[in-house]
Design an enzyme around this catalytic site. Sequence first.
Site, PDB file in Angstrom:
ATOM      1  N   ASP A  31       1.769   1.214  -9.719  1.00  0.00           N
ATOM      2  CA  ASP A  31       0.291   0.680  -9.734  1.00  0.00           C
ATOM      3  C   ASP A  31       0.242  -0.657 -10.213  1.00  0.00           C
ATOM      4  O   ASP A  31      -0.423  -1.391  -9.590  1.00  0.00           O
ATOM      5  CB  ASP A  31      -0.546   1.459 -10.677  1.00  0.00           C
ATOM      6  CG  ASP A  31      -1.968   0.995 -10.246  1.00  0.00           C
ATOM      7  OD1 ASP A  31      -2.274   1.002  -9.256  1.00  0.00           O
ATOM      8  OD2 ASP A  31      -2.595   0.773 -11.475  1.00  0.00           O
ATOM      9  N   ARG A  69       2.282 -10.102  -3.294  1.00  0.00           N
ATOM     10  CA  ARG A  69       2.693 -11.693  -3.401  1.00  0.00           C
ATOM     11  C   ARG A  69       3.968 -12.039  -2.878  1.00  0.00           C
ATOM     12  O   ARG A  69       4.019 -13.232  -2.482  1.00  0.00           O
ATOM     13  CB  ARG A  69       2.398 -11.921  -5.040  1.00  0.00           C
ATOM     14  CG  ARG A  69       0.903 -12.053  -5.281  1.00  0.00           C
ATOM     15  CD  ARG A  69       0.474 -12.480  -6.879  1.00  0.00           C
ATOM     16  NE  ARG A  69       1.277 -11.624  -7.688  1.00  0.00           N
ATOM     17  CZ  ARG A  69       0.493 -10.523  -8.358  1.00  0.00           C
ATOM     18  NH1 ARG A  69      -0.778 -10.377  -7.867  1.00  0.00           N
ATOM     19  NH2 ARG A  69       0.769  -9.809  -9.314  1.00  0.00           N
ATOM     20  N   HIS A 101      -7.715   0.533  -6.219  1.00  0.00           N
ATOM     21  CA  HIS A 101      -8.719   0.881  -6.969  1.00  0.00           C
ATOM     22  C   HIS A 101      -9.137   2.388  -6.479  1.00  0.00           C
ATOM     23  O   HIS A 101      -9.541   3.344  -7.340  1.00  0.00           O
ATOM     24  CB  HIS A 101      -9.571  -0.072  -7.198  1.00  0.00           C
ATOM     25  CG  HIS A 101      -9.367  -1.438  -7.812  1.00  0.00           C
ATOM     26  ND1 HIS A 101     -10.237  -2.427  -8.243  1.00  0.00           N
ATOM     27  CD2 HIS A 101      -8.034  -1.597  -8.246  1.00  0.00           C
ATOM     28  CE1 HIS A 101      -9.458  -3.438  -8.622  1.00  0.00           C
ATOM     29  NE2 HIS A 101      -8.242  -2.914  -9.125  1.00  0.00           N
ATOM     30  N   ASP A 141      -6.834   4.679  -8.054  1.00  0.00           N
ATOM     31  CA  ASP A 141      -6.945   5.008  -9.318  1.00  0.00           C
ATOM     32  C   ASP A 141      -8.052   5.707  -9.843  1.00  0.00           C
ATOM     33  O   ASP A 141      -7.847   6.495 -10.738  1.00  0.00           O
ATOM     34  CB  ASP A 141      -7.095   3.324  -9.801  1.00  0.00           C
ATOM     35  CG  ASP A 141      -5.711   2.536  -9.853  1.00  0.00           C
ATOM     36  OD1 ASP A 141      -4.680   3.127  -9.760  1.00  0.00           O
ATOM     37  OD2 ASP A 141      -5.846   1.323 -10.022  1.00  0.00           O
ATOM     38  N   ASN A 165       0.893  -1.154  -0.025  1.00  0.00           N
ATOM     39  CA  ASN A 165      -0.171   0.068   0.021  1.00  0.00           C
ATOM     40  C   ASN A 165       0.938   1.157   0.049  1.00  0.00           C
ATOM     41  O   ASN A 165       0.362   2.441  -0.470  1.00  0.00           O
ATOM     42  CB  ASN A 165      -1.075   0.023   1.134  1.00  0.00           C
ATOM     43  CG  ASN A 165      -2.247  -0.930   0.989  1.00  0.00           C
ATOM     44  OD1 ASN A 165      -2.356  -1.287  -0.118  1.00  0.00           O
ATOM     45  ND2 ASN A 165      -2.569  -1.628   2.159  1.00  0.00           N
ATOM     46  N   ASP A 206       2.643  -2.881  -7.205  1.00  0.00           N
ATOM     47  CA  ASP A 206       2.115  -3.034  -5.805  1.00  0.00           C
ATOM     48  C   ASP A 206       1.795  -4.465  -5.583  1.00  0.00           C
ATOM     49  O   ASP A 206       1.764  -5.183  -4.554  1.00  0.00           O
ATOM     50  CB  ASP A 206       1.219  -2.120  -5.413  1.00  0.00           C
ATOM     51  CG  ASP A 206       0.031  -1.992  -6.220  1.00  0.00           C
ATOM     52  OD1 ASP A 206      -0.074  -2.626  -7.337  1.00  0.00           O
ATOM     53  OD2 ASP A 206      -0.858  -1.111  -6.042  1.00  0.00           O
TER      54      ASP A 206
END
Length: 442
Positions: free
Chosen positions: A146, A154, A168, A171, A99, A149
């Site tokens: 973007d 993962r 999102h 975004d 984040n 991240d």
Amino acid sequence: MIKAKRAGDKKARLSLCPPPKFSVLQIAIRFLSPASASQRNYYFLNLAKRRMGYIGAHGVAALHRYKYSGVDHSYLAKYVLQPFWTRFVNFFPLWMPPNMITLIGFLFLVTSALLSYIYSPQLDSPPPRWVHFAHGLLLFLYQTFDAVDGKQARRTSSSSPLGELFDHGCDALACAFESLAFGSTAMCGRDTFWFWVIAAIPFYGATWEHYFTNTLILPVINGPTEGLALIYVSHFMTAIVGAQWWAQQFGKSIPLFGWVPFISEIPTFKAVLFLMIAFGVMPTVTFNVCNVYKVIQARKGSISMPLALAMLYPFAVLLGGVLIWDYLSPSDMIGTYPHLVVLGTGLAFGFLVGRMILAHLCEEPKGLKTNMCMSLLYLPLAIANALTARLNDGVPLVDEFWVLLGYCVFTGSLYLHFATSVIHEITTALGINCFRITRKEA
């Protein structure tokens, strides 16, 4: 046996009782007392369920079950950008939360929008050429951050529903900030608002489709990949040829299309706007509606198409309200204050998108969410103020600059309250941190 039965009855009675109310002192004692991790988690989960505002008990359970599903069919992403992103993510240390990468990428676009305001307050004058280059570089970095991240999540095993909402949500706001940057580059003036519209419509459509299909589908040519690449290439190109290239007739800017009637005679940025609507927005929206319709047909009556379309109403009312306000405005508000109009409307849009994403994460019933309309409450007051100018020789009751500033404060406060509340509720429910990687107990 009698004791066992009594113990069972007592357990059943306790399970039916609501969580008790605790004082701050009791909370501190419980936290500091020698108890197992499972006991503390059970205690705070009950406390979280009682206090949550946007997420109920059903939503908490849904958050624990949620798994992200997405498909990207872009060839540019698959063969060019994905290999680059896979290598680029290794520059970030393993302790860096995903984040934080998302937030840094978002701040690149905020910086780009600030540059557009400093060097082109009304987005109709050419900024220095280095500003165009900065716009392109900042947008490229935003796209890169973007994209990586999720890879960082993962790598660090820290994927969560909060990451999707945070990503999102940023975004959605990015549509407004990048529209301002592009408006500065192409000297779009009041038409900058329409560039925001053609960015917001596909984004809202994709979010709406994701809500019903449970899979985010990006077609072969899509906005987050090819769209952003085309925009930052345009920024770089403008740094070489100059912003005046966008103001001249399209037939002169690109002689290949000089024979096309109407399009060849209008300014280049307007021709680009029309072409993006025809070949970008309309096919994408058609794609979204068709996919949702197929899902509704497959579910055979569990939800109707009118109920699904109802979720589009708040966005349509937002656009319609702003356009009516501009039509009644005695000061040409979009042309005079483009940054305030796009920023305020972009924040309201961010709230609508965020609320829909949260409904998807928490498996809320399909249909219109009435609290989405909270972002529309300011518009009737603004329209009424513009109407007073018709009754007072063109002078509104309150100067429109202050009304627009209040619009930004209202939508910004609403979005900030939503974002902070939901982040707090999700982190409490899942036992994670927003800007720190949580090491789960074995």
